[in-house]
Design a protein around this motif. Structure first.
Motif, PDB file in Angstrom:
ATOM      1  N   PRO A  31     -18.435   3.075   3.041  1.00  0.00           N
ATOM      2  CA  PRO A  31     -18.834   3.681   2.193  1.00  0.00           C
ATOM      3  C   PRO A  31     -18.667   4.627   0.999  1.00  0.00           C
ATOM      4  N   GLU A  32     -17.517   4.532   0.834  1.00  0.00           N
ATOM      5  CA  GLU A  32     -16.086   4.620  -0.794  1.00  0.00           C
ATOM      6  C   GLU A  32     -16.288   3.726  -1.372  1.00  0.00           C
ATOM      7  N   ASP A  33     -15.463   3.877  -2.484  1.00  0.00           N
ATOM      8  CA  ASP A  33     -14.659   2.971  -2.793  1.00  0.00           C
ATOM      9  C   ASP A  33     -13.255   3.309  -2.877  1.00  0.00           C
ATOM     10  N   TYR A  34     -12.691   2.091  -1.506  1.00  0.00           N
ATOM     11  CA  TYR A  34     -11.192   2.316  -1.172  1.00  0.00           C
ATOM     12  C   TYR A  34     -10.128   1.953  -2.037  1.00  0.00           C
ATOM     13  N   GLY A  35     -10.563   0.942  -3.486  1.00  0.00           N
ATOM     14  CA  GLY A  35     -10.116   0.476  -4.212  1.00  0.00           C
ATOM     15  C   GLY A  35      -9.792  -0.732  -3.630  1.00  0.00           C
ATOM     16  N   LYS A  36      -9.129  -1.195  -3.329  1.00  0.00           N
ATOM     17  CA  LYS A  36      -8.316  -2.666  -3.061  1.00  0.00           C
ATOM     18  C   LYS A  36      -9.115  -2.514  -1.235  1.00  0.00           C
ATOM     19  N   VAL A  37      -9.385  -3.753  -1.440  1.00  0.00           N
ATOM     20  CA  VAL A  37      -9.832  -4.188   0.241  1.00  0.00           C
ATOM     21  C   VAL A  37      -9.657  -4.469   0.334  1.00  0.00           C
ATOM     22  N   SER A  38      -8.635  -3.768   1.770  1.00  0.00           N
ATOM     23  CA  SER A  38      -7.997  -3.362   2.282  1.00  0.00           C
ATOM     24  C   SER A  38      -7.288  -3.484   3.771  1.00  0.00           C
ATOM     25  N   SER A  39      -6.466  -3.654   4.388  1.00  0.00           N
ATOM     26  CA  SER A  39      -6.853  -3.295   6.275  1.00  0.00           C
ATOM     27  C   SER A  39      -6.433  -2.123   5.998  1.00  0.00           C
ATOM     28  N   SER A  40      -6.577  -1.175   7.601  1.00  0.00           N
ATOM     29  CA  SER A  40      -6.003  -0.093   8.022  1.00  0.00           C
ATOM     30  C   SER A  40      -5.077   0.250   8.158  1.00  0.00           C
ATOM     31  N   LEU A  41      -4.676  -0.804   8.194  1.00  0.00           N
ATOM     32  CA  LEU A  41      -2.686  -0.675   8.169  1.00  0.00           C
ATOM     33  C   LEU A  41      -1.620  -0.354   6.340  1.00  0.00           C
ATOM     34  N   TRP A  42      -2.239  -1.567   5.972  1.00  0.00           N
ATOM     35  CA  TRP A  42      -2.010  -0.960   4.227  1.00  0.00           C
ATOM     36  C   TRP A  42      -2.683  -0.159   3.488  1.00  0.00           C
ATOM     37  N   ARG A  43      -4.110   0.278   3.730  1.00  0.00           N
ATOM     38  CA  ARG A  43      -4.721   2.014   3.489  1.00  0.00           C
ATOM     39  C   ARG A  43      -3.104   3.040   4.026  1.00  0.00           C
ATOM     40  N   GLU A  44      -2.623   2.683   5.158  1.00  0.00           N
ATOM     41  CA  GLU A  44      -1.439   3.508   5.439  1.00  0.00           C
ATOM     42  C   GLU A  44      -0.337   4.158   4.780  1.00  0.00           C
ATOM     43  N   TYR A  45       0.096   3.004   4.785  1.00  0.00           N
ATOM     44  CA  TYR A  45       1.416   2.368   3.142  1.00  0.00           C
ATOM     45  C   TYR A  45       1.069   2.062   2.195  1.00  0.00           C
ATOM     46  N   GLY A  46       0.559   1.559   1.702  1.00  0.00           N
ATOM     47  CA  GLY A  46      -0.367   1.246   0.648  1.00  0.00           C
ATOM     48  C   GLY A  46       0.603   1.008  -0.988  1.00  0.00           C
ATOM     49  N   LEU A  47       1.787   0.681   0.195  1.00  0.00           N
ATOM     50  CA  LEU A  47       2.817  -0.647  -1.199  1.00  0.00           C
ATOM     51  C   LEU A  47       2.755  -2.009  -1.672  1.00  0.00           C
ATOM     52  N   GLU A  48       3.522  -1.619  -2.533  1.00  0.00           N
ATOM     53  CA  GLU A  48       3.608  -2.911  -3.243  1.00  0.00           C
ATOM     54  C   GLU A  48       4.231  -2.848  -3.941  1.00  0.00           C
ATOM     55  N   THR A  49       6.233  -3.180  -3.047  1.00  0.00           N
ATOM     56  CA  THR A  49       7.568  -3.342  -3.107  1.00  0.00           C
ATOM     57  C   THR A  49       8.040  -4.433  -3.218  1.00  0.00           C
ATOM     58  N   ASP A  50       8.746  -4.914  -3.501  1.00  0.00           N
ATOM     59  CA  ASP A  50       9.769  -5.962  -3.285  1.00  0.00           C
ATOM     60  C   ASP A  50      10.794  -5.766  -1.818  1.00  0.00           C
ATOM     61  N   GLY A  51      10.375  -6.239  -0.957  1.00  0.00           N
ATOM     62  CA  GLY A  51      11.297  -6.172   0.306  1.00  0.00           C
ATOM     63  C   GLY A  51       9.818  -5.187   1.199  1.00  0.00           C
ATOM     64  N   PHE A  52       8.542  -4.842   1.260  1.00  0.00           N
ATOM     65  CA  PHE A  52       8.086  -4.319   1.385  1.00  0.00           C
ATOM     66  C   PHE A  52       6.632  -5.579   2.245  1.00  0.00           C
ATOM     67  N   ASP A  53       7.164  -5.258   4.140  1.00  0.00           N
ATOM     68  CA  ASP A  53       6.590  -6.627   4.197  1.00  0.00           C
ATOM     69  C   ASP A  53       5.094  -6.175   5.640  1.00  0.00           C
ATOM     70  N   ILE A  54       4.363  -6.390   4.866  1.00  0.00           N
ATOM     71  CA  ILE A  54       2.906  -5.465   5.780  1.00  0.00           C
ATOM     72  C   ILE A  54       2.494  -6.366   7.940  1.00  0.00           C
ATOM     73  N   GLU A  55       3.270  -7.554   7.709  1.00  0.00           N
ATOM     74  CA  GLU A  55       3.629  -8.568   8.992  1.00  0.00           C
ATOM     75  C   GLU A  55       4.605  -7.279   9.792  1.00  0.00           C
ATOM     76  N   THR A  56       6.045  -8.046   9.185  1.00  0.00           N
ATOM     77  CA  THR A  56       6.418  -6.997  10.103  1.00  0.00           C
ATOM     78  C   THR A  56       6.243  -5.079  10.926  1.00  0.00           C
ATOM     79  N   ILE A  57       5.696  -4.677   9.752  1.00  0.00           N
ATOM     80  CA  ILE A  57       5.324  -3.654  10.058  1.00  0.00           C
ATOM     81  C   ILE A  57       4.532  -3.947  11.923  1.00  0.00           C
ATOM     82  N   GLN A  58       3.614  -4.825  11.426  1.00  0.00           N
ATOM     83  CA  GLN A  58       2.322  -4.973  12.159  1.00  0.00           C
ATOM     84  C   GLN A  58       2.596  -5.482  13.576  1.00  0.00           C
TER      85      GLN A  58
END
Length: 409
Positions: A31-58
């Motif tokens: 319903p609005e532009d969320y920026g990247k087409v992303s998962s809710s977990l990624w939107r919570e953190y929104g990081l694109e840095t070395d060492g960040f692994d969203i699958e580890t968080i999940q």
């Protein structure tokens, strides 16, 4: 529905169909532009840095979730087809079923909801944020087929929404910009009406279970209920202590009033109250349009003229603002707020040197309005007003400044 709106709706549907004609696609509506087409977990953190692994968080989240579940093999085993064809459940399939359950109940996961039906995606693109453009994302299946998953124990709502899940390793996907169709705000309500009438797609069809009702309870209810939801949101926005919270509540008020208008478009009061939320958000053009609609329904609606004046004042159109306040006073010469509003507007006109303003403020006070409280509610302190807008004559400052006992109480 206006014929021009109908043509534009059909053009948008045609655009989606043409873009998806060259292959197999899945669709997502936002319903609005969320920026990247992303998962809710990624939107919570929104990081694109070395060492960040969203699958580890999940994975950590999933392990914690399992502690709250009894017999996994019974609660989350897939259907009997698996055993018939001698394909027993694996940890991976059970984990996926748990994730879809978490997603179903509104939890954060690294799954992205898509649908195989472009009309359902169009519904989600229009269902909410009625002053923001929505978007339909078309994703070619061939490009991400390794990420696409379907549940073998689908909920009623998953079936109704024709859902598939995309499990992106990085938390997001990046479809080609040519595969994104923008839905203008002024088409959203018309599209929702079109989908309900011609495709049977509606809130109750899409959220077709009790939990769907609970999770999206803010979009249910009649016009009366929605109006008072909006009224409550407006009040909470006025009482909020931070700019961020005020903005959040005023946006919700707009959404609530818009839903009330969709259910009953003939109530001038709803338009007037939505205009207040627009004014709070500094969306003066939308506020003026709402007041225009209210006056078309009820030409003697005093608050509509007052609010339209406030919106013109926000646009720095002083002449038209004062005209609106004069109309309000002509309708009701005893309306203290109209005199107060006109008095404030006259302060902006330097050559009058505040004389007309002072007379109006005195009249408003004589008619029972606490002009100090009214000024502070709208503009903050006199110091705030002078910092942001202009210096005030000394006698006006004295009128609008509380004495020490008043400040204490």
């Amino acid at each position: 529905m206006d014929e021009n709106i109908q043509c534009r709706i059909k053009d948008k549907i045609s655009e989606i169909e043409k873009k998806s004609a060259n292959g197999a696609y899945i669709y997502r509506g936002e319903p609005e532009d969320y920026g990247k087409v992303s998962s809710s977990l990624w939107r919570e953190y929104g990081l694109e840095t070395d060492g960040f692994d969203i699958e580890t968080i999940q994975s950590e989240m999933l392990n914690d979730a399992k502690k709250h579940i009894g017999d996994l093999s019974q609660d989350f085993s897939t259907d009997t087809v698996a055993s018939i064809v001698n394909q027993p459940d694996t940890d991976e399939t059970i984990n996926f079923e748990i994730l879809t359950e978490i997603q179903h109940y509104g939890g954060q996961t690294n799954l992205i909801d898509f649908t195989t039906d472009c009309f359902i995606a169009l519904f989600f693109a229009c269902d909410g944020y009625h002053n923001e453009p929505g978007r339909v994302i078309l994703q070619k299946i061939e490009d991400i087929k390794e990420m696409i998953k379907t549940t073998r124990n689908p909920r009623h709502r998953v079936i109704a929404q024709k859902s598939v899940f995309v499990h992106p390793p990085n938390g997001f996907i990046e479809p080609h910009k040519d595969n994104i169709v923008i839905i203008p705000p002024n088409l959203k309500q018309g599209i929702l009406q079109y989908l309900r009438k011609y495709h049977g797609i509606s809130t109750e069809a899409i959220y077709n279970d009790l939990h769907g009702f609970i999770r999206h309870q803010d979009i249910h209810g009649g016009a009366y209920t929605e109006f008072y939801r909006g009224f409550a949101s407006l009040k909470r926005g006025d009482e909020a202590k931070t700019r961020k919270k005020r903005k959040k509540w005023f946006k919700k008020a707009v959404k609530d009033f818009t839903q009330a208008i969709r259910l009953d478009p003939n109530q001038a009061t709803t338009y007037v109250n939505r205009s207040i939320a627009h004014i709070r958000l500094k969306d003066y053009s939308s506020a003026i349009k709402d007041c225009d609609r209210a006056i078309a329904i009820n030409p003697n609606y005093l608050d509509a003229y007052n609010n339209r004046g406030r919106a013109y004042l926000g646009q720095n159109d002083l002449g038209r603002a004062i005209e609106e306040y004069c109309r309000a006073i002509a309708l009701n010469p005893n309306d203290a707020h109209a005199y107060f509003n006109r008095g404030v507007a006259l302060l902006y006109i330097v050559e009058i040197e505040g004389e007309g303003a002072k007379e109006d403020l005195i009249t408003a006070k004589e008619k029972g309005l606490d002009i100090i409280a009214a000024f502070r509610a709208e503009y903050g302190s006199v110091e705030d007003f002078e910092d942001r807008i202009m210096d005030l004559p000394a006698d006006i400052v004295e009128m609008l400044t509380p004495t020490w006992p008043e400040m204490v109480t």
